[in-house]
Scaffold this active site. Structure first.
Site: not given
Ligand code: 13P
Length: 278
Positions: A123, A125, A238, A200, A259-260, A38-40, A194
């Site tokens: 998600h 967010e 994470s 994050g 994500g990251g 997920n590149w956000k 999640e």
């Molecule tokens: P991180 O891997 O950066 O914690 O993000 C997880 C995420 O929200 C994937 O959708």
């Protein structure tokens, strides 16, 4: 809820039995994992093209399915550059409405029209910054399915809900809303668990917590009685090259939403490799 024996249990028993007999347990197909990015709201056109070029050098094992969820403007790059690759792509969100005066929204019809096979919905967010309630998330999932797009439904509890032991209730409410809207179509979805407090932050739940929570989610899905026990449940929050193998070894973990650590092809490729070795 009653204990359910699933494919993992049977596989483990057969593997052990073959080993006891001194036979080759490698003949049994490996557990399939989904490794999803997920590149956000990250990356540029140039970075995306470079990433996709570099991904061509990543060996993806037969039992690994790779998915990438880039921002909307780059979906076309994925469609055109990935046509013959073993990587699926998807949107990060989708409108619950079919079409019309909804400035800023992208409909499932549009995603379907361009051949996009997947979308995230719910998600944390989106839930916390943009007011996506569980009912809205369920409607978005429904809209996606109507256009043959597989929704990956994200669920998860906050730290406060975890600490006050309300997380099972919260997860069940999030899932019930989806089941209420989709009924037997729920079996056509993917679920990403999640925990909000792990996103994050570099903090992940203990393996015991992941195991218990995934089992709980699995049992809630089974309780719907619509073949929902077949639904893949991914873990997100994470995930990185240092913890992916441990998390992969947890029963009912069928993949990862990252994500990251998914923003660089070498880091993401490394996670794909590590997951394939479990
Ligand atoms: P991180 O891997 O950066 O914690 O993000 C997880 C995420 O929200 C994937 O959708």
């Amino acid at each position: 809820m009653s204990k359910v024996i699933d494919r993992n249990d049977i596989e483990m028993l057969v593997r052990r039995h073959l080993q006891d007999l001194g036979m080759d347990s490698e003949a049994i197909p490996k557990k399939e994992y989904i490794v999803a990015a997920n590149w956000k709201m990250n990356m540029t056109d140039k970075e995306t093209r470079k990433f996709l070029e570099e991904m061509k050098g990543v060996n993806i094992a037969e039992h690994i399915r790779v998915m990438i969820f880039p921002p909307y403007p780059y979906l076309y790059l994925f469609r055109d550059m990935l046509r013959y690759e073993r990587i699926a792509y998807g949107a990060q969100d989708v409108a619950k409405e079919e079409k019309g005066a909804y400035t800023g929204e992208v409909s499932a019809a549009m995603l379907g029209d361009m051949g996009c096979p997947l979308t995230l919905v719910g998600h944390s967010e989106r839930r916390s910054y943009y007011g996506d309630t569980s009912e809205i998330v369920a409607k978005k999932a429904k809209a996606a399915l109507e256009h043959q797009i597989t929704p990956m439904i994200c669920i998860g509890e906050t730290l406060e809900e975890r600490k006050s032991h309300r997380y099972e209730q919260v997860l069940k409410e999030q899932l019930d809303a989806v089941y209420g809207e989709l009924k037997d179509q729920v079996k056509d979805c993917l679920i990403a668990y999640e925990p909000v407090w792990a996103i994050g932050t570099g903090v992940i739940p203990t393996l015991k917590e992941i195991s218990e929570t995934h089992e709980y989610i699995h049992q809630v899905l089974v309780s719907y009685g619509v073949l929902a026990e077949k639904i893949r449940i991914l873990y997100g929050g994470s995930v990185n090259a240092g913890n992916v193998r441990d998390i992969a070894s947890v029963k009912y973990v069928n993949g990862f939403l990252i994500g990251g650590a998914s923003l660089k092809a070498d880091s993401f490729g490394n996670i794909i490799r590590l997951a394939s070795e479990v």
